[in-house]
Scaffold this active site. Structure first.
Site, PDB file in Angstrom:
ATOM      1  N   ALA A 154       0.832  -1.208   0.000  1.00 25.02           N
ATOM      2  CA  ALA A 154       0.000   0.000   0.000  1.00 25.02           C
ATOM      3  C   ALA A 154       0.863   1.253   0.000  1.00 25.02           C
ATOM      4  CB  ALA A 154      -0.925  -0.003   1.216  1.00 25.02           C
ATOM      5  N   TYR A 155       1.868   1.274   0.860  1.00 24.37           N
ATOM      6  CA  TYR A 155       2.758   2.433   0.927  1.00 24.37           C
ATOM      7  C   TYR A 155       3.483   2.626  -0.396  1.00 24.37           C
ATOM      8  CZ  TYR A 155       6.298   5.649   2.691  1.00 24.37           C
ATOM      9  OH  TYR A 155       7.108   6.742   2.876  1.00 24.37           O
ATOM     10  N   SER A 156       4.032   1.549  -0.948  1.00 21.05           N
ATOM     11  CA  SER A 156       4.771   1.638  -2.208  1.00 21.05           C
ATOM     12  C   SER A 156       3.870   2.126  -3.330  1.00 21.05           C
ATOM     13  CB  SER A 156       5.373   0.269  -2.560  1.00 21.05           C
ATOM     14  OG  SER A 156       6.280  -0.165  -1.574  1.00 21.05           O
TER      15      SER A 156
END
Length: 248
Positions: A154-156
């Site tokens: 999700a962060y990436s």
């Protein structure tokens, strides 16, 4: 190094301004003569930030609420007459784990804050910059948006989205006097690391050729250059602060 009056007469809105890179950038801009608005969800953190930047205007705000962002942008512009700089530094890491086990709620929250919130702030503040024919937009992405970190989908993905948004926006605004660029840091010392297991932090440190984490102040040095009048012929670009990690 502090540049005397580099931001004299300029107004900056900074999301995630209660701590980390947002606060470090706000301190530099204020020290160099600028007028600073710090936006954050962390009310207690904002109160602490105000002690470090007594002149700052603080506002507790949820940047995932587009109406609240529009209202806050209008209030800031009314108070100072203009918004010259927008630094989108608010962000969260979300859960860690493989995609097949990744919590859907965490995925959605990361996207809402990291990507949607950045979009809402740009959308609300650009009209105020267009009125003045000048602006500097700096979106804080991540090396994870370029290379991807395992167990951090999700962060990436959200930070890759920030990079794409910035490149599109920079081209849209290229002839308006407004630039839009992003910074892609490797892991640096910040309260956001408290959201991660130590094993994830250790993995990310191991990918940095310099062998250490960066600092918020090192990243603020780049942010403040991009936010200044000096950075006048670069837009739709990424500035790496990765200790040698980034490969493109």
């Amino acid at each position: 190094m502090i540049y005397k009056n580099r931001f004299a007469g300029k107004t900056a809105v900074i999301t995630g301004g209660a701590s980390g890179l947002g606060l470090a950038s706000g301190q530099r801009i204020a020290e160099e003569g600028g007028n600073v608005f710090l936006w954050d969800m962390d009310g207690e953190g904002l109160e602490k930030a105000q002690k470090k930047i007594p002149s700052a205007h603080i506002k507790q705000i949820d940047i995932t609420d587009p109406q609240a962002v529009e209202k806050a942008a209008a209030q800031a512009a009314e108070k100072t007459g203009v918004i010259d700089v927008l630094i989108n530094s608010a962000g969260i890491t979300g859960a860690t784990g493989p995609v097949q086990e990744f919590p859907i709620d965490s995925w959605r929250k990361v996207m809402q804050i990291n990507l949607d919130g950045t979009f809402y702030c740009c959308r609300a503040i650009i009209p105020h910059m267009l009125k003045n024919g000048y602006g500097r937009i700096i979106n804080i992405a991540s090396v994870a948006g370029k290379e991807g970190n395992p167990n951090a989908s999700a962060y990436s993905a959200s930070k890759a989205g920030v990079i794409g948004l910035t490149k599109s926006l920079g081209k849209e605004l290229a002839q308006t006097g407004i630039t839009a660029n992003c910074v892609t840091p490797a892991t640096f010392e910040s309260p956001i690391l408290d959201q991660l297991p130590q094993s994830q932090v250790d993995y990310m440190r191991s990918k940095i050729p310099m062998g250490r984490l960066g600092t918020a102040e090192e990243n603020a040095n780049i942010v403040c250059f991009i936010a200044s009048e000096e950075c006048s012929f670069t837009t739709a670009a990424t500035f790496d602060t990765s200790g040698g990690r980034t490969t493109y």
